[in-house]
Design an enzyme around this catalytic site. Structure first.
Site, PDB file in Angstrom:
ATOM      1  CG  ASP A   1     -26.226 -53.621  25.090  1.00 30.90           C
ATOM      2  OD1 ASP A   1     -25.223 -54.179  24.626  1.00 30.90           O
ATOM      3  OD2 ASP A   1     -26.224 -53.024  26.179  1.00 30.90           O
TER       4      ASP A   1
ATOM      5  NE  ARG B   1      -3.127 -71.231  19.686  1.00 26.19           N
ATOM      6  CZ  ARG B   1      -2.198 -70.295  19.603  1.00 26.19           C
ATOM      7  NH1 ARG B   1      -2.486 -69.139  19.049  1.00 26.19           N
ATOM      8  NH2 ARG B   1      -0.989 -70.498  20.060  1.00 26.19           N
TER       9      ARG B   1
ATOM     10  CD  GLN C   1     -17.940 -55.394  22.136  1.00 24.27           C
ATOM     11  OE1 GLN C   1     -18.944 -56.062  21.951  1.00 24.27           O
ATOM     12  NE2 GLN C   1     -17.235 -55.501  23.249  1.00 24.27           N
TER      13      GLN C   1
END
Lengths: 345, 345, 345, 345
Positions: D125, D160, D271
């Site tokens: 993070d 979209r 991730q």
């Protein structure tokens, strides 16, 4: 304008400059084609938002690049006045120039002649003074690292010595970081003259321990024999040895010494093509955005730089004082040595 | 045993053979190290499930490879009896050999001498007879395609002619598929002798239309001048022109003719290293699994092949009758021509 | 025209059709936007060579796609006459339609109404009848394979059971090939109803042997309990269990049974975006080229297919008779079973 | 010891620590398995050079990780004395701990209890105080960026709105850098509460201008309605809305408002798996090397940090005082805003 050789991230800079100037201040943005050649010849192209929406991840530069166009010495002539006239006819209030040290020197002269300039540093080699990083470097390191990892599996299977020659004529950043990232056993850079004898010994040691050896050598690395530095194999030397570069030269030296098979590969232009890594896409975007801020604040004659995690700027005149080579106390170099990687000395 | 040069997917074969034989039939599996060299020198290693669990995606071969070890001609001597004795001392009931046409020829002789053999075809070049595809080819094409795409962005930015030389001494599959995948403008393969003059014209045409030209040339491509085929630049020829390969040779030819800058890159060993693409990982797994089925069914003297989407096998003796080159009616070659790609003729 | 969902390789087809028709025969080429919606609304765009020069490697389709536009049932109305009138006003001599089975059914009706049609098969799922492969499939398998390899390293470090849910509502090709390529331990596809109990046992076995388990499950896989097939968790069922899909459902089942931590990931739309793999770029180019040949030869009412390594074609009417699912004798399925991969049954 | 969740680069740290300590000082190195669990249970493993030679590029950690093992609160009990006793029985002179803020808090307590500790920061993070970067972050950003680029092509083809939910419960670094790198149109992070109304308006604007919209949202982003912050959809809330995360929640909000189709994807564990990027491989190597230097210099109770391009260290006690979130003057955040990216406020 994008000057000098191309580099992953140039389009990200063009996009960030264009979007910031248009959206923040409604500025009209014009692209100059093929570096200073476009300024000399008056080849301009309007840049609207739609022109830059989808170029962020594209390699190269939509404006084109030109390695050698210098308005102050264009085929022996000074055509800077013509370039300036073109800029004035276009109504240029400011010029954002993306380029390396050569480009910045020219940009500085135009700034002094009254054309307000903001510079954005660009070099795959990561060797510009005053900035912690340049964009394109991370992308080049990624290409080198992947190539080394591919060579490692074939070296290991065949118990060979594999040599990869990377870009880096004066500074070894690409070879150093690419080699560290991929676990090269031997790292040879211009800043540390190498002894072919020590390299051969390291190969023998690696082959004995793990069955193979992986060498990453910058194109500008050179051998030191005794007190004399052997530069015969340097690129652009007339010496026939240079054919294939220093990697090939080293390959021939080692083949004469080692019992292992030795193979050499030269990565070449693949290192500067293709899309930017995410790191470079972000860095180039930050540089372009910061350049636009300098333009909007009227801070000219300066080049954007990275300091830690922040953008800053330095006078253009400071950039041209040399290049940033790998220092002997560079943490990556020290780490390489302490991890047992042979530096050839 | 894995013979010949390494190739992405070898470990997937080793894993599939080992897992199938152990799990289906409780067979004891032994790895022979470094191709036929390991058979000559009696270098064996047991292969358990744990040895192959995590090798599927690794490049190279955990058993090692050796390009040139031929027990029937080992430094001028026939040591096949010794190799056979080693196999018998080990208690080998069957030998699974992964390799190219040279390896299959040797394997066939051992099979005839009473050592039951199953062959698995392996060549990056995709040029083995009787099989629609070989594993490793898709991986090599992927490396070539990525390199071409990188070169394309820099060619486009600098308005250059860029040449990439790929593997493919006798067959042009890698250059053809890699070039088609990446949108090369000019494709030169051994099967279609090229005229440097026509190549130069195509470059001029491409530069006029799109600003640059991208050439993909197989290492075995050669020029045809009039009725005489110029092979002076072929690899391993003593001709100094060969330095740098046919790509570099073509570069020099074009530099003398074109006004554009021309640059050449030779991919080299990077094409055979690294992990298999998912396509190759699946194909190599199927080949290894099918080889194990042949062993369990006692069908020896045969080599696994791909026919459409199914595995089949052919007699080992059939494999050595030549190589599979790109036919002049090959759909990829016809498509290339009809899409306007210059084939040099 | 590109119909149905998008798929890597669509732009390669558009490029190949356009280049072949223009360069081989000087045909005027027009793109129809957003599938049959463009035909209904008369939204056309000329396609010149310059429009397709650089789209080969781009994901998606430059013509746009529309999942649900059916001129024979457009919001409850039959507007096919209007679509035909648009085609005639444009002067269309032939229509090349790229799409899946639904698109081919519509195309077939237009062909019967006098609009000459050539079809090009497109489905990521690889489940069209009569063709060995469809483009986009290899690209989707590559995305799945990379995701599984990423999950494997974290599963292994944390000794977890990791589940990846892939596309494949009716056919398990993506999960089967993606799972085989990446070394999944458990493969669950629609063609083989699974027992959660057997899956749980396989997880326990894998964790004991290697510390973790990696599950690849197709979105259309379903559990069989005794004689009753549990479909409550199928996509588009009103059952709240479906939230998160069958992967999440299985995760919850396993969490109640196993002592290991279990985590589930759903790949979703990432599988259909992005550039084609080189394999798909070549295959899509061959399909587009072959479609152009059919147009030039006046062979209409047919769809291009791959047979082994060659292009062929079948009547459009044959395509709509069902889908191609994984047969119980499929070599990849048999190999998976024999390599010890749990299929849930 | 590697504690907390896994992260690309852990093996590079293990390798660098081991190689430096052995080669520089002949130190005996021992790996502790599964974080503090291994210290509690006395599960150690010697680390020799051969154990770490080939782990640099492998994802995960060869030592295993454990998210929740705290010797000071192990199932309600304080077993730190037992852990210390194990360390002493092993003869540990120093402990190198790789982990996040939770791990560093525990490490600090052991250091105070007399077990000399050096910390190495680890969090995908990038939200640890005192260090400019943490390794693993660049790798996570690369995964997010690639996923966004894939979604972009399908969003564009189908006109979209596509939403990608990334990691980042308290800090938005991954979403911010991943979104900037890939050209997201809307960036939503925990530090900037968003208005669904403003997001919907931005979507409409993007669809009008370019045909689609691409949203990158951190899992911890939350909506602000008037003065009240809506956290109902936050992870771990008991609210059923949370199923699928905030991305799915936003998808449902937008579907009710927009005429465009909206689709949501949650990247999840992908991730944190897989190999480190070259940037992270180098950074992790530098961190491991610097940790070894601190051990050799006897500087304990400190954690390695990155300051600009140099390694430094800070007291362990300083690390636990909070997390580093994205400041409102962060250059990347300012650049995003000035480039016209909607931040939801």
């Amino acid at each position: 304008m994008t000057g000098g050789g191309d580099c992953p991230g140039l389009n990200a800079v063009i996009r960030a400059v264009t979007q910031s100037l248009i959206l923040q201040a409604g500025v009209r943005v014009t692209g100059i084609e093929q570096g200073f050649l476009g300024l000399i010849e008056g080849r301009f192209r309007p840049l609207e938002l739609a022109d830059v929406t989808h170029i962020l991840g594209d390699g190269g530069t939509v404006l084109g690049a030109h390695n050698a166009a210098n308005p102050f010495d264009w085929h022996g002539e000074d055509v800077s006045a013509q370039a300036l006239a073109n800029a004035r006819a276009l109504g240029l209030d400011a010029l954002v120039v993306v380029g390396g040290d050569g480009t910045m020197r020219i940009a500085h002269r135009f700034d002094q002649l009254g054309l307000p300039v903001v510079g954005v540093p660009k070099t795959i080699d990561n060797d510009l003074l005053h900035t912690d990083r340049t964009f394109g470097f991370d992308s080049a390191v990624a290409v080198v690292s992947e190539a080394l990892q591919r060579l490692q599996t074939t070296a290991r299977s065949h118990q060979r010595v594999m040599i990869l020659e990377t870009m880096g004529r004066y500074a070894g950043w690409i070879a150093l970081h690419g080699g560290l990232a991929a676990g090269a056993d031997i790292l040879l850079i211009p800043e540390v003259p190498f002894s072919p004898h020590i390299v051969a010994e390291a190969c023998t040691h690696c082959v004995a321990r793990q069955g193979y050896a992986l060498i990453c050598i910058a194109e500008g690395a050179h051998a030191a024999t005794g007190k004399q530095i052997v530069r015969a194999h340097l690129p652009h030397s007339p010496d026939p040895l240079r054919l294939g570069g220093v990697g090939e030269w080293l390959c021939q030296q080692l083949e004469g010494t080692l019992t292992s098979e030795v193979r050499s590969t030269q990565l070449g232009h693949i290192q500067r093509g293709g899309p930017p890594t995410p790191f470079d896409a972000v860095l180039a975007t930050l540089f372009g955005w910061h350049a636009a801020q300098l333009v909007l604040q009227g801070q000219f004659g300066r080049m954007v730089v990275l300091r830690g995690q922040a953008c800053a700027s330095v006078p253009l005149v400071d950039v041209a004082q040399g290049i940033r080579t790998v220092g002997l106390n560079d943490p990556a170099l020290l780490a390489a040595r302490d991890l047992g990687i042979c530096l050839g000395n």
